[in-house]
Design an enzyme around this catalytic site. Structure first.
Site, mmCIF file in Angstrom:
data_model
loop_
_atom_site.group_PDB
_atom_site.id
_atom_site.type_symbol
_atom_site.label_atom_id
_atom_site.label_comp_id
_atom_site.label_asym_id
_atom_site.label_seq_id
_atom_site.Cartn_x
_atom_site.Cartn_y
_atom_site.Cartn_z
ATOM 1 C CG ASP A 50 -0.307 -0.601 2.468
ATOM 2 O OD1 ASP A 50 0.928 -0.543 2.584
ATOM 3 O OD2 ASP A 50 -1.043 -1.148 3.301
ATOM 4 C CG ASP A 99 -8.690 -1.517 11.985
ATOM 5 O OD1 ASP A 99 -7.739 -2.235 11.585
ATOM 6 O OD2 ASP A 99 -9.055 -0.497 11.375
ATOM 7 C CG HIS A 143 -5.774 -2.483 8.865
ATOM 8 N ND1 HIS A 143 -5.896 -1.202 9.377
ATOM 9 C CD2 HIS A 143 -4.440 -2.729 8.892
ATOM 10 C CE1 HIS A 143 -4.712 -0.721 9.682
ATOM 11 N NE2 HIS A 143 -3.808 -1.632 9.398
ATOM 12 C CD GLU A 194 -8.630 0.747 8.104
ATOM 13 O OE1 GLU A 194 -8.543 -0.251 8.830
ATOM 14 O OE2 GLU A 194 -8.037 1.820 8.363
#
Ligand code: F6R
Length: 260
Positions: A67, A136, A138, A143
């Site tokens: 990313d 979280d 990811h 996400e």
């Protein structure tokens, strides 16, 4: 999924680096999927050390990073291009043309994403994908609620992820909200996956990934469906696993050659 619990981050990182170095020795044209952030730092440090000792040659290796922040030039100190240059690429003998990171300044995001997928395909697919995990759940910047079949595309970071990553930016500097990330489906096509998680703040996400249901609310949980995924943890990140003793005993009973 194989769960490997190591006493600390250092031993966990040495294990992951040994696995990558072995792959590169056995397959000099290997295609590596790489991650940024805090989790892989010691792995990269060890790969650099192995390279300096003549034990890891990257001359024919190709890499694809997961990313990049949209709107950050590669020279920006918080960009993932800059991160990879500083922590790995400039210390090893990989030709710069063999390193791929999504283009943060692209004006045509859908086209850049399509080309990224195409470049992975043309390279023959990813042999080994290194991952971290968000607090979280990811992977990449997929996400919670990301499609588990998603491909490389633009995503918006959650408040939580922006906050978690603030430490890589100057005080007062804006953390970009938008990123380009490989999709969950893209990641799942890697032939092998190694996910690293260290520290107590990852324990909840790790437990949900390993022992919870497969759900887009915890994108990393899809790794339960991958035929060759290793989850390498320190004791703190393993702190909420119910079957930790079982995972430890499985790993301890393996012969050394099977441990990496
Ligand atoms: C980074 C990436 C992210 C990180 C994750 C954990 O390229 O794709 O998924 O791996 O946010 O970050 P750290 O390792 O900094 O805790």
């Amino acid at each position: 999924m194989e769960i490997i619990i190591q006493p600390d981050r250092e031993s966990a990182s040495l294990l992951a680096a040994a696995k990558i170095a072995r792959l590169v020795r056995e397959k000099p044209h290997a295609v590596l999927g790489l991650a940024t952030g805090g989790s892989p730092l010691d792995v990269y440090g060890e790969l650099v050390r192995l390279h300096r000792e003549g034990r890891a040659d990257f001359a024919y290796v190709t890499t694809f990073n997961l990313d990049e922040y949209l709107g950050l030039p590669g020279a920006h100190p918080a960009s993932y291009r800059h991160f990879m240059q500083e922590h790995l690429f400039r210390h090893i003998n990989i030709p710069s043309g063999n390193t791929h990171i999504p283009e943060g300044l692209t004006e045509d995001v859908p086209e850049a994403c399509k080309q990224y997928e195409e470049a992975i395909r043309q390279a023959g697919g990813i042999d080994l994908q290194l991952l971290g995990i968000g607090t979280d759940g990811h992977i990449g910047f997929n996400e919670p609620s990301s499609s588990l079949a998603s491909r490389t595309r633009i995503k918006s970071l959650t408040e939580q992820t922006q906050q978690d990553n603030r430490r890589f930016f100057q005080p007062g500097e804006h953390v970009p909200r938008h990123v380009i990330t490989m999709g969950v489906g893209t990641i799942m096509e890697a032939r092998e996956i190694v996910l690293l998680a260290f520290g107590a703040n990852k324990a909840e996400a790790v437990a949900a990934t390993v022992e919870g249901p497969i759900t887009a609310s915890v994108p990393a949980s899809i790794l339960q469906m991958h035929p060759a995924a290793k989850i390498i943890l320190d004791e703190e990140a393993a702190g909420e696993l119910k079957r930790a003793d079982y995972y430890r005993s499985v790993f301890a009973s393996k012969p050394a050659w099977q441990q990496i």
